[in-house]
Design a protein around this motif. Structure first.
Motif, PDB file in Angstrom:
ATOM      1  N   TYR A  85       0.764  -1.261   0.152  1.00 26.42           N
ATOM      2  CA  TYR A  85      -0.014  -0.069  -0.032  1.00 26.42           C
ATOM      3  C   TYR A  85       0.797   1.364   0.026  1.00 26.42           C
ATOM      4  O   TYR A  85       0.287   2.354   0.162  1.00 26.42           O
ATOM      5  CB  TYR A  85      -0.858   0.131   1.188  1.00 26.42           C
ATOM      6  N   GLU A  86       2.322   1.283  -0.081  1.00 31.67           N
ATOM      7  CA  GLU A  86       2.995   2.324  -0.237  1.00 31.67           C
ATOM      8  C   GLU A  86       2.713   3.167  -1.481  1.00 31.67           C
ATOM      9  O   GLU A  86       2.251   2.719  -2.396  1.00 31.67           O
ATOM     10  CB  GLU A  86       4.462   1.769  -0.097  1.00 31.67           C
ATOM     11  N   ARG A  87       3.013   4.495  -1.338  1.00 35.42           N
ATOM     12  CA  ARG A  87       2.771   5.172  -2.539  1.00 35.42           C
ATOM     13  C   ARG A  87       3.815   6.446  -2.150  1.00 35.42           C
ATOM     14  O   ARG A  87       4.525   6.452  -1.264  1.00 35.42           O
ATOM     15  CB  ARG A  87       1.315   5.761  -2.448  1.00 35.42           C
ATOM     16  N   GLU A  88       3.824   7.320  -3.128  1.00 32.04           N
ATOM     17  CA  GLU A  88       4.791   8.342  -2.793  1.00 32.04           C
ATOM     18  C   GLU A  88       4.361   9.310  -1.793  1.00 32.04           C
ATOM     19  O   GLU A  88       3.103   9.675  -1.415  1.00 32.04           O
ATOM     20  CB  GLU A  88       4.449   9.591  -3.947  1.00 32.04           C
TER      21      GLU A  88
END
Length: 261
Positions: A85-88
């Motif tokens: 679920y990581e994002r910038e």
């Protein structure tokens, strides 16, 4: 790799469980993020799901679109589950109270983490975390019920605790002292006769009782009346960002930490 500092928690979490604390953080300490050159927020011990960290990230990006949020968990399995679920601007790392982050954080949120520790350990980790804050940074440490309808948290800076906040749905308690089971570890064992926190909760219960007639207009009106009554004898902040009817209408009450000791 150095072993993370701390113990694995139960990991209980859920959607919107920390909404009350996030709302308070944004209103009271949003200026910390606005003033930071490269704002960094740490969600320490986010639990078995990434949910509350993602919610924190989404809420704080409304204040600073470039804020970076790092969720830290001591359980490798929980970190692995969160990483998809990581994002910038949002990432998850293995760690504990040592805070394995690239720079001093402007905000650290630690909820339902210290509850399993003894009082002496809780004081110790408060000191450890506060020492790692950026200049002007804040630690928000507290506990809440399973669904977040009752919560108590402490706002701390590099010099230690500054505020104590109670927050609840108006139908989630019979009297304000019911929130005592969510007191921070540094206070919960001091809720006995002769201690200031016990006197405060006793007076709040009394204010709640004498404000019962306002309940005919709803529990919110009773809460407002009780807080105003309590403010006649206790140092309840009367104006934003910590106090005033805007905060009280949300089921919040903040007092200076110094009032408890």
């Amino acid at each position: 790799m150095r072993r993370p500092v701390g113990e694995i928690t139960r990991g209980t979490t859920g959607f919107n469980r920390l909404r009350r604390a996030d709302r308070w953080l944004a209103a009271v300490h949003g200026n910390v993020l606005r003033a930071a050159a490269r704002p960094l927020v740490v969600d320490l011990g986010y639990g078995a799901s990434h949910t509350t960290t993602l919610e924190l990230f989404t809420r704080l990006r409304r204040i600073r679109p470039d804020v970076e949020v790092i969720g830290i968990e001591i359980d490798p399995a929980r970190v692995a589950l969160a990483r998809p679920y990581e994002r910038e601007g949002l990432s998850f790392r293995l760690g504990g109270f040592e805070l394995p982050v690239p720079r001093p954080p402007d905000v650290v949120r630690a909820f339902n983490v210290l509850r399993q520790y003894g009082e002496a350990d809780a004081w110790h980790y408060w000191q450890e975390l506060c020492a790692k804050l950026a200049t002007g940074g804040v630690l928000v440490e507290g506990t809440c019920s399973e669904v977040g309808h009752r919560a108590v948290w402490v706002g701390l800076d590099r010099n230690g605790p500054r505020t104590l906040t109670f927050s609840a749905r108006f139908d989630a308690f019979e009297r304000p002292s019911d929130l005592a089971d969510r007191l921070p570890k540094t206070l919960i064992h001091r809720n006995v006769p002769g201690e200031r926190i016990h006197a405060f909760l006793k007076d709040w219960d009394h204010a709640w009782a004498v404000s019962a007639p306002y309940g005919a207009h709803g529990l919110r009106q009773r809460w407002l009346a009780a807080v105003e009554t309590l403010g006649a004898t206790w140092p309840v902040p009367q104006h934003a960002p910590l106090g005033g009817r805007t905060r009280w209408r949300l089921g919040e009450l903040t007092i200076p930490w110094s009032a408890t000791g």
